[in-house]
Scaffold this motif. Structure first.
Motif, PDB file in Angstrom:
ATOM      1  N   LEU A 198       0.804  -1.221   0.000  1.00 56.09           N
ATOM      2  CA  LEU A 198       0.000   0.000   0.000  1.00 56.09           C
ATOM      3  C   LEU A 198       0.840   1.276   0.000  1.00 56.09           C
ATOM      4  N   VAL A 199       1.951   1.266   0.742  1.00 52.05           N
ATOM      5  CA  VAL A 199       2.709   2.507   0.937  1.00 52.05           C
ATOM      6  C   VAL A 199       4.083   2.518   0.285  1.00 52.05           C
ATOM      7  N   GLY A 200       4.487   1.406  -0.308  1.00 56.73           N
ATOM      8  CA  GLY A 200       5.817   1.354  -0.911  1.00 56.73           C
ATOM      9  C   GLY A 200       6.887   1.476   0.154  1.00 56.73           C
TER      10      GLY A 200
ATOM     11  N   ASN B 249      16.958  -2.077   1.223  1.00 53.05           N
ATOM     12  CA  ASN B 249      16.049  -2.090   0.066  1.00 53.05           C
ATOM     13  C   ASN B 249      15.234  -0.808  -0.066  1.00 53.05           C
ATOM     14  N   GLY B 250      15.425   0.150   0.866  1.00 57.55           N
ATOM     15  CA  GLY B 250      14.726   1.429   0.807  1.00 57.55           C
ATOM     16  C   GLY B 250      13.502   1.527   1.701  1.00 57.55           C
ATOM     17  N   ASP B 251      13.031   0.425   2.268  1.00 59.30           N
ATOM     18  CA  ASP B 251      11.895   0.466   3.193  1.00 59.30           C
ATOM     19  C   ASP B 251      12.290   1.256   4.440  1.00 59.30           C
ATOM     20  N   GLU B 252      11.412   2.171   4.841  1.00 53.57           N
ATOM     21  CA  GLU B 252      11.707   3.034   5.986  1.00 53.57           C
ATOM     22  C   GLU B 252      10.728   2.737   7.121  1.00 53.57           C
ATOM     23  N   VAL B 253      11.267   2.635   8.354  1.00 54.08           N
ATOM     24  CA  VAL B 253      10.437   2.326   9.517  1.00 54.08           C
ATOM     25  C   VAL B 253      10.780   3.227  10.695  1.00 54.08           C
ATOM     26  N   SER B 254       9.752   3.478  11.482  1.00 55.08           N
ATOM     27  CA  SER B 254       9.906   4.081  12.797  1.00 55.08           C
ATOM     28  C   SER B 254       9.589   2.953  13.778  1.00 55.08           C
TER      29      SER B 254
END
Length: 157
Positions: A11-13, A93-98
């Motif tokens: 959904l959010v890339g 891979n570019g996925d960003e998380v908090s």
């Protein structure tokens, strides 16, 4: 990647999402910590991962420990919560998380350590003296700093 996180990524890339996780620091009878070398950034860390929908955090931590290391947690002891800007991370891979990560210590476990090949290159027990912060995956470095504040580098419990 867990089912829930995988669905969110569709959904959010790569945009930042809040990721709740359960993690385990295994400590053996000699005070050594079990660390796994990650396949994504080739740095070391403890077992842990994302909580699934309606999953208890403790159950997530136990599941992740078993999946990543082959060990079964007999007892978990709450240690700390890792969150905030220091726990924010961009995966290779570019996925960003908090991250909002609940960390447990496990001193009673069973089984033989075996790495999960998709996520872990190598498993190894380290004495606290062998662990340098720069060898640890960035979003969990605050946890190791806290661990050494609480237990020092000479733990043998």
């Amino acid at each position: 990647m867990s089912g829930y996180i995988s669905e969110m990524r569709k959904l959010v890339g790569h945009k930042t999402i809040i990721q709740c996780a359960g993690s385990v620091i295994c400590v053996d009878e000699h005070g050594r910590l079990l660390l796994g070398k990650r396949t994504d950034n080739h740095l070391w860390g403890y077992a842990g991962g994302s909580v699934e929908i309606d999953e208890k955090v403790e159950d997530c931590a136990k599941r992740e420990l078993f999946e990543e290391t082959g060990l079964t947690a007999e007892e978990l002891e709450f240690f700390c919560v890792n969150s905030g800007s220091d726990a924010h991370y961009i995966y290779p891979n570019g996925d960003e998380v908090s991250n909002v990560e609940i960390i447990y210590i496990c001193r009673k476990f069973s089984g033989e350590p075996r790495p999960q090949p998709e996520e872990i290159e190598e498993l190894r027990f380290f004495t606290p003296q062998e662990i340098e912060i720069n060898m640890i995956s960035p979003p969990i470095r605050p946890v190791f700093r806290r661990y050494f504040e609480v237990f020092g580098k000479n733990e043998n419990k």
